[in-house]
Design an enzyme around this catalytic site. Sequence first.
Site, PDB file in Angstrom:
ATOM      1  CE1 TYR A   1      49.686  45.303  34.412  1.00 37.63           C
ATOM      2  CE2 TYR A   1      47.369  45.900  34.353  1.00 37.63           C
ATOM      3  CZ  TYR A   1      48.547  45.727  35.055  1.00 37.63           C
ATOM      4  OH  TYR A   1      48.597  45.961  36.399  1.00 37.63           O
TER       5      TYR A   1
ATOM      6  NE  ARG B   1      46.948  42.256  44.922  1.00 37.14           N
ATOM      7  CZ  ARG B   1      46.716  43.406  44.309  1.00 37.14           C
ATOM      8  NH1 ARG B   1      46.220  44.403  44.951  1.00 37.14           N
ATOM      9  NH2 ARG B   1      47.005  43.587  43.009  1.00 37.14           N
TER      10      ARG B   1
ATOM     11  CE  LYS C   1      49.251  48.750  36.575  1.00 39.83           C
ATOM     12  NZ  LYS C   1      48.585  48.928  37.834  1.00 39.83           N
TER      13      LYS C   1
ATOM     14  CD  GLU D   1      50.940  47.871  39.926  1.00 43.31           C
ATOM     15  OE1 GLU D   1      50.823  49.115  39.950  1.00 43.31           O
ATOM     16  OE2 GLU D   1      49.999  47.112  39.684  1.00 43.31           O
ATOM     17  CG  ASP D   2      49.905  43.932  41.769  1.00 43.82           C
ATOM     18  OD1 ASP D   2      49.007  44.774  41.974  1.00 43.82           O
ATOM     19  OD2 ASP D   2      49.849  43.129  40.823  1.00 43.82           O
TER      20      ASP D   2
ATOM     21  CG  ASP E   1      47.694  52.034  39.282  1.00 41.81           C
ATOM     22  OD1 ASP E   1      47.113  53.123  39.097  1.00 41.81           O
ATOM     23  OD2 ASP E   1      47.486  51.021  38.601  1.00 41.81           O
ATOM     24  CG  ASP E   2      47.752  47.767  43.299  1.00 41.05           C
ATOM     25  OD1 ASP E   2      47.447  47.345  42.181  1.00 41.05           O
ATOM     26  OD2 ASP E   2      48.903  47.682  43.769  1.00 41.05           O
TER      27      ASP E   2
ATOM     28  CG  ASN F   1      42.043  42.349  36.583  1.00 36.74           C
ATOM     29  OD1 ASN F   1      41.426  41.944  35.624  1.00 36.74           O
ATOM     30  ND2 ASN F   1      42.351  43.612  36.786  1.00 36.74           N
TER      31      ASN F   1
HETATM   32  P1  NAD Z   1      43.626  43.139  48.689  1.00 40.22           P
HETATM   33  O1  NAD Z   1      44.340  41.891  48.985  1.00 40.22           O
HETATM   34  O2  NAD Z   1      44.128  44.422  49.243  1.00 40.22           O
HETATM   35  O3  NAD Z   1      42.099  42.997  49.143  1.00 40.22           O
HETATM   36  C1  NAD Z   1      41.299  41.872  48.962  1.00 40.22           C
HETATM   37  C2  NAD Z   1      40.126  41.989  49.915  1.00 40.22           C
HETATM   38  O4  NAD Z   1      39.193  40.973  49.603  1.00 40.22           O
HETATM   39  C3  NAD Z   1      40.489  41.859  51.378  1.00 40.22           C
HETATM   40  O5  NAD Z   1      39.854  42.872  52.114  1.00 40.22           O
HETATM   41  C4  NAD Z   1      39.887  40.509  51.774  1.00 40.22           C
HETATM   42  O6  NAD Z   1      39.433  40.474  53.118  1.00 40.22           O
HETATM   43  C5  NAD Z   1      38.711  40.447  50.830  1.00 40.22           C
HETATM   44  N1  NAD Z   1      38.210  39.096  50.645  1.00 40.22           N
HETATM   45  C6  NAD Z   1      38.913  37.954  50.457  1.00 40.22           C
HETATM   46  N2  NAD Z   1      38.073  36.907  50.375  1.00 40.22           N
HETATM   47  C7  NAD Z   1      36.832  37.396  50.500  1.00 40.22           C
HETATM   48  C8  NAD Z   1      35.544  36.805  50.504  1.00 40.22           C
HETATM   49  N3  NAD Z   1      35.385  35.497  50.344  1.00 40.22           N
HETATM   50  N4  NAD Z   1      34.483  37.614  50.646  1.00 40.22           N
HETATM   51  C9  NAD Z   1      34.635  38.947  50.809  1.00 40.22           C
HETATM   52  N5  NAD Z   1      35.826  39.551  50.826  1.00 40.22           N
HETATM   53  C10 NAD Z   1      36.919  38.793  50.660  1.00 40.22           C
HETATM   54  O7  NAD Z   1      43.544  43.234  47.107  1.00 40.22           O
HETATM   55  P2  NAD Z   1      43.132  44.511  46.224  1.00 40.22           P
HETATM   56  O8  NAD Z   1      44.342  45.287  45.831  1.00 40.22           O
HETATM   57  O9  NAD Z   1      42.045  45.249  46.886  1.00 40.22           O
HETATM   58  O10 NAD Z   1      42.637  43.789  44.892  1.00 40.22           O
HETATM   59  C11 NAD Z   1      41.495  42.966  44.917  1.00 40.22           C
HETATM   60  C12 NAD Z   1      41.118  42.564  43.489  1.00 40.22           C
HETATM   61  O11 NAD Z   1      40.808  43.718  42.723  1.00 40.22           O
HETATM   62  C13 NAD Z   1      42.227  41.837  42.727  1.00 40.22           C
HETATM   63  O12 NAD Z   1      41.645  40.837  41.938  1.00 40.22           O
HETATM   64  C14 NAD Z   1      42.790  42.900  41.841  1.00 40.22           C
HETATM   65  O13 NAD Z   1      43.353  42.377  40.657  1.00 40.22           O
HETATM   66  C15 NAD Z   1      41.533  43.681  41.520  1.00 40.22           C
HETATM   67  N6  NAD Z   1      41.839  45.034  41.078  1.00 40.22           N
HETATM   68  C16 NAD Z   1      41.353  45.418  39.867  1.00 40.22           C
HETATM   69  C17 NAD Z   1      41.636  46.683  39.394  1.00 40.22           C
HETATM   70  C18 NAD Z   1      41.100  47.151  38.077  1.00 40.22           C
HETATM   71  O14 NAD Z   1      41.616  48.076  37.495  1.00 40.22           O
HETATM   72  N7  NAD Z   1      40.055  46.565  37.572  1.00 40.22           N
HETATM   73  C19 NAD Z   1      42.427  47.535  40.152  1.00 40.22           C
HETATM   74  C20 NAD Z   1      42.908  47.106  41.392  1.00 40.22           C
HETATM   75  C21 NAD Z   1      42.595  45.840  41.851  1.00 40.22           C
END
Ligand code: NAD
Length: 549
Positions: free
Chosen positions: A106, A158, A176, A247-248, A270-271, A410
């Site tokens: 993962y 995504r 997953k 997912e994603d 899950d996201d 991530n």
């Molecule tokens: P998403 O595409 O829904 O959201 C991304 C957000 O970031 C958007 O609102 C966008 O406007 C914003 N953004 C982009 N560039 C930016 C910048 N320069 N400054 C400020 N904001 C900015 O994606 P998501 O599902 O919310 O996931 C985002 C990240 O979180 C990914 O890297 C994902 O892998 C990670 N994530 C981690 C976990 C975990 O378990 N640790 C869980 C879910 C998501």
Amino acid sequence: MNRLDRFSAPSTASDSPRGLTLLRDPLLNKGTAFTEQERAALGLSGLLPPCISTMQSQAARIMTNLRSLPSDLEKYVALNALHDRNEALFFRVVCDNIDEIQPIIYTPTVGLACQKYGLIFQRPRGMFISAKDRGQIADLLKNWPYKAKLIVVTDGERILGLGDLGANGMGIPVGKLSLYSACAGVHPELCLPIMLDVGTNNEEFLNDPYYIGLRQKRLTGEAYDAFIDEFMTAARATFPGVLIQFEDFANHSAFRMLDRYRHDACVFNDDIQGTAAVALAGLFSALRVNGGKLNEQRLLFLGAGEAATGIADLVVSAMVAEGASEAEALKRTWLVDSRGLVVGGRAGLSGHKLRYAHDHAQVSDFLTAIKTLKPTAIIGVAAVGGAFTPEVLRTMAEFNERPIVFALSNPTSKAECSAEEAYRHTEGRALFACGSPYDPVALNGKTFVPRQGNNSYIFPGVGLGAIASGTKLVTDEMFMAAAHTLADCVGKDDLDQGSLYPALPRIREVSTKIAAAVAQVVYQRGLADGAAPNDLASFVQSHMYDPHY
Ligand code: NAD
């Protein structure tokens, strides 16, 4: 024999696979662990070397081989090959070495694997349903030979913080579901990974000779919605009661799909929801250290997408549960997106951000937002690598004795800061959680053990609880229960070394507790048929798969 087809007609001795066919069936193959008697009875004599191994010695051999491989991607490929060859041994190895293997099957390695999926592709796993299959998805699903109870589905738009990877995103549902089986014992035969290939807008892939998906731009608008609708109807009819995890998906699809289906289908995202629960659990742990109360915190998110608003919504619910009014709770929660602070009056704000668009002057950058709002916690979920600069971290440490710093993006290249940076620039005072794995950090005579705020602490247990109870819906209350349960699993020893989550090798115990807490909500709310079992922990345990021959 470990025949996994509990839900299909029982096999008779005469139709059981024998000889080479048996060795090539990953559900039945034991490799060199077949005994003398089995070899004689099953036509295997002469087809295996004479040595007879135990599962333990096979697992040790796999780990020795794995550790000798030069790169994580090669380890990913080797583990995939093992999965295709001997499923029970694959899960034994994952369960017994979860700390070492989760980052390979993962995040973060799965991100790289998805980028190279076309190149490393060997045997297909799960189902690929493409835009060409419109009108016949129900027929396609009948080709799946098992009764799926859990589907993880993506359209690859995504993938982690890597963007549109099209059909190559299949690595995510596959990974997953492996974690569902390893971390919570959801039987692999109940699990079905699905890629909805609606095309890709990734030009590099469209021109890549090894790309495995449809070479066309993504379906959009009504055509996309109709395709998803057809899939949802067909999946629920083919596999009655199935739990479907989205997912994603890109956030313009994710929120809409969740809203559309969550009220009458057993679905979750899950996201949005899993991430929310793992982050809330981390906040509960951090507050045990700094002695604060949740509804006294001020949270500033970098990012305003699925993860950020999912976490924010659950935190607001938790603040309300602790006595705050919703208006007070919302005022303590702020988002920064790619255009700066989310504030009222900003043109073109998407629906999921509106709750957090407070009356405030526009602020264009994250550091100024920190200086203006003085948050107690910053949560990075924007996939902008390095966004928690030394100055951001030092500023947080100026006005917080124990600043809460969660760098959850991530894969590792997208992490807002490393563990070492978080501790160093706050003089070791940060209460830190990360989305990617980091080694312990030694600073000023103390060793910090950062742990991942990874939804893999949450979704396996939630899924197990949902499947075992047979719930008709998945609700936010279940994620709140999961967050409390996960936080309760964190011991004083963990907190003393800076860990806001329990050690990963305890994951099956943690998942069992989460599953029982989820099942309790299910029965309390009358979401399943039948009465609640007396002992929920034993009940969920009785549904858990333990890989062995
Ligand atoms: P998403 O595409 O829904 O959201 C991304 C957000 O970031 C958007 O609102 C966008 O406007 C914003 N953004 C982009 N560039 C930016 C910048 N320069 N400054 C400020 N904001 C900015 O994606 P998501 O599902 O919310 O996931 C985002 C990240 O979180 C990914 O890297 C994902 O892998 C990670 N994530 C981690 C976990 C975990 O378990 N640790 C869980 C879910 C998501």
